[in-house]
Design a protein around this motif. Structure first.
Motif, PDB file in Angstrom:
ATOM      1  N   THR A 163      -7.989  13.630  -1.389  1.00  0.00           N
ATOM      2  CA  THR A 163      -8.627  14.153  -0.226  1.00  0.00           C
ATOM      3  C   THR A 163      -9.582  15.282  -0.407  1.00  0.00           C
ATOM      4  OG1 THR A 163      -6.655  15.337   0.480  1.00  0.00           O
ATOM      5  CG2 THR A 163      -7.187  12.954   1.274  1.00  0.00           C
ATOM      6  N   GLY A 164      -9.482  15.961  -1.343  1.00  0.00           N
ATOM      7  CA  GLY A 164     -10.081  17.296  -1.717  1.00  0.00           C
ATOM      8  C   GLY A 164      -9.807  18.347  -1.044  1.00  0.00           C
ATOM      9  N   SER A 167       3.481   3.966   2.272  1.00  0.00           N
ATOM     10  CA  SER A 167       3.903   2.727   1.804  1.00  0.00           C
ATOM     11  C   SER A 167       2.664   1.854   2.156  1.00  0.00           C
ATOM     12  CB  SER A 167       5.182   2.155   2.618  1.00  0.00           C
ATOM     13  OG  SER A 167       5.009   2.341   4.073  1.00  0.00           O
ATOM     14  N   ALA A 168       2.589   0.577   1.391  1.00  0.00           N
ATOM     15  CA  ALA A 168       1.565  -0.264   1.726  1.00  0.00           C
ATOM     16  C   ALA A 168       1.409  -0.813   3.294  1.00  0.00           C
ATOM     17  CB  ALA A 168       1.494  -1.650   0.876  1.00  0.00           C
ATOM     18  N   THR A 199       0.810   4.165   8.174  1.00  0.00           N
ATOM     19  CA  THR A 199       0.608   4.454   6.877  1.00  0.00           C
ATOM     20  C   THR A 199      -0.575   5.334   6.649  1.00  0.00           C
ATOM     21  OG1 THR A 199      -1.061   2.576   6.745  1.00  0.00           O
ATOM     22  CG2 THR A 199       1.359   1.877   6.675  1.00  0.00           C
ATOM     23  N   PHE A 200      -0.554   5.652   5.324  1.00  0.00           N
ATOM     24  CA  PHE A 200      -1.828   6.652   4.851  1.00  0.00           C
ATOM     25  C   PHE A 200      -3.252   5.993   5.137  1.00  0.00           C
ATOM     26  CE2 PHE A 200       1.433   9.296   3.492  1.00  0.00           C
ATOM     27  CZ  PHE A 200       0.783  10.841   3.586  1.00  0.00           C
ATOM     28  N   ALA A 201      -2.910   4.454   4.728  1.00  0.00           N
ATOM     29  CA  ALA A 201      -4.144   3.746   4.821  1.00  0.00           C
ATOM     30  C   ALA A 201      -4.747   3.535   6.307  1.00  0.00           C
ATOM     31  CB  ALA A 201      -4.057   2.286   4.219  1.00  0.00           C
ATOM     32  N   VAL A 227      -6.522   7.189   4.445  1.00  0.00           N
ATOM     33  CA  VAL A 227      -6.323   7.431   3.176  1.00  0.00           C
ATOM     34  C   VAL A 227      -5.995   6.070   2.380  1.00  0.00           C
ATOM     35  CG1 VAL A 227      -5.497   8.832   1.143  1.00  0.00           C
ATOM     36  CG2 VAL A 227      -5.507   9.942   3.435  1.00  0.00           C
ATOM     37  N   PRO A 228      -6.751   5.370   1.953  1.00  0.00           N
ATOM     38  CA  PRO A 228      -6.494   4.017   1.420  1.00  0.00           C
ATOM     39  C   PRO A 228      -5.775   3.815   0.161  1.00  0.00           C
ATOM     40  CG  PRO A 228      -8.929   4.364   1.025  1.00  0.00           C
ATOM     41  CD  PRO A 228      -8.348   5.549   1.871  1.00  0.00           C
ATOM     42  N   ASP A 229      -5.097   3.157   0.133  1.00  0.00           N
ATOM     43  CA  ASP A 229      -4.251   2.676  -1.277  1.00  0.00           C
ATOM     44  C   ASP A 229      -3.217   4.042  -1.647  1.00  0.00           C
ATOM     45  OD1 ASP A 229      -5.416   0.420  -1.499  1.00  0.00           O
ATOM     46  OD2 ASP A 229      -7.235   0.987  -2.460  1.00  0.00           O
TER      47      ASP A 229
END
Length: 333
Positions: free
Chosen positions: A185-186, A235-236, A247-249, A253-255
């Motif tokens: 994510t920088g 988690s997916a 989820t992060f996705a 934030v994908p994958d």
């Protein structure tokens, strides 16, 4: 030619005794003559009692004992980021009576302590089973202004180094997962390592650190009390035990998938038939509905699987964390 017949004994009895003698003299004959398991089995947990690794090992060990008909003793050997306990099993006889339940630190240690370990994390062990995984959750302090993952990342980007995060120690899955998130994510947060999860959690509650990764079972009481906020789960998909945590996705934030896990290892050269028997029994245990309910209640996802699958998983985890450790220049004293 001398006869194999023994004077004074019936021929059938003499032949039986002769065969037994040959088996005892043959390499490994004594071990093969003794039906396994013939005595208690130990599972070394390289952490103190009461943690997630210890709980998972005891839950599995109790049922493994019933299936094998022998006591399964859990032996806690904490120290040196799991190195002490793993070393005990690496140097144990490969007779099927010693196992170790390792977590992500075992994979990270292969890089963090390369050339300094008393064992080879791969070559000195026989993979048995990937028992469970526990997806990590990023928690924000209840005293922190950002209330969502996008808000936390935006503030971290706007003010590099102004926010900090805690972990149970350098090289822990919680630490390396945050290093991976920052790279993706920088962002840049300051790492505050602790000697274990509980002191880090106390500082999260107090607002002395902004965020930390940990498991659902550890964080849930603080979420319920309002001391911490769940920002995202790595988690997916949303697991059954945490249906309300994005989820992060979903949070942008994908994958991004990361977990701590429990992997059962035996000393290298443990007989393959014993390794496969234990692996098969564990796979059956973690499929039992009652076991699934118990483990899910603690934030675990059951896995099971074959020794070959466990070996491939361990090698993939070593490679993954090696890349993160090198990119972030993580070092231990």
């Amino acid at each position: 030619m001398p006869s194999s017949f023994t004077p004074g004994l019936p021929r059938r009895q003499a032949l039986t005794l002769g065969a037994a003698g040959l088996a005892a003299l043959a390499p490994g004959g004594g071990a093969r003559a003794e039906a396994w398991p013939a005595r208690p089995i130990r599972i070394v947990v390289p952490y103190a009692p009461g943690g997630t690794t210890d709980i998972a090992a005891r839950l599995v060990g109790e049922q493994l004992s019933r299936r094998l008909g022998q006591p399964v003793v859990i032996e806690n050997r904490p120290g040196a980021n799991s190195i002490l306990g793993a070393g005990v099993v690496a140097s144990s006889p490969p007779d099927g009576y010693s196992f170790v339940m390792v977590i992500g630190a075992h994979a990270a240690n292969a890089t963090l302590f390369k050339g300094r370990l008393p064992f080879d994390p791969v070559a000195d062990f026989a993979p048995v089973s990937h028992v469970v995984s526990a997806p990590l959750i990023l928690a924000g302090s209840g005293k922190m202004r950002p209330r969502t993952l996008p808000e936390l990342l935006a503030e971290a980007k706007a003010k590099p180094g102004a926010l900090n995060f805690g972990s149970s120690g350098i090289g822990a899955a919680a630490h390396l997962t945050m290093e991976d998130l920052q790279a993706r994510t920088g962002t840049r947060l300051v790492h505050v390592p602790y000697r274990g999860t509980q002191p880090a959690l106390q500082d999260l509650i107090a607002g002395n650190i902004s965020a930390m990764f940990d498991t659902y079972s550890t964080l849930r009481p603080q979420f319920e009390a309002g001391n911490a906020r769940p920002l995202a789960i790595a988690s997916a998909a949303r697991p059954p035990f945490a249906p309300d945590i994005p989820t992060f996705a979903e949070a942008g934030v994908p994958d991004f998938v990361s977990s701590t896990w429990c992997l059962l290892l035996a000393p290298a050269r443990t007989p393959p038939e014993i390794v496969r028997r234990v692996s098969t029994e564990i796979a059956a245990i973690v499929r039992e509905p009652a076991t699934v309910r118990n483990l899910e209640g603690m934030g675990f996802e059951t896995v099971g699987g074959t020794p070959e699958e466990a070996g491939r998983f361990l090698e993939a985890e070593i490679a993954r964390w090696a890349a993160v450790i090198r990119a972030a220049n993580v070092q231990v004293e």
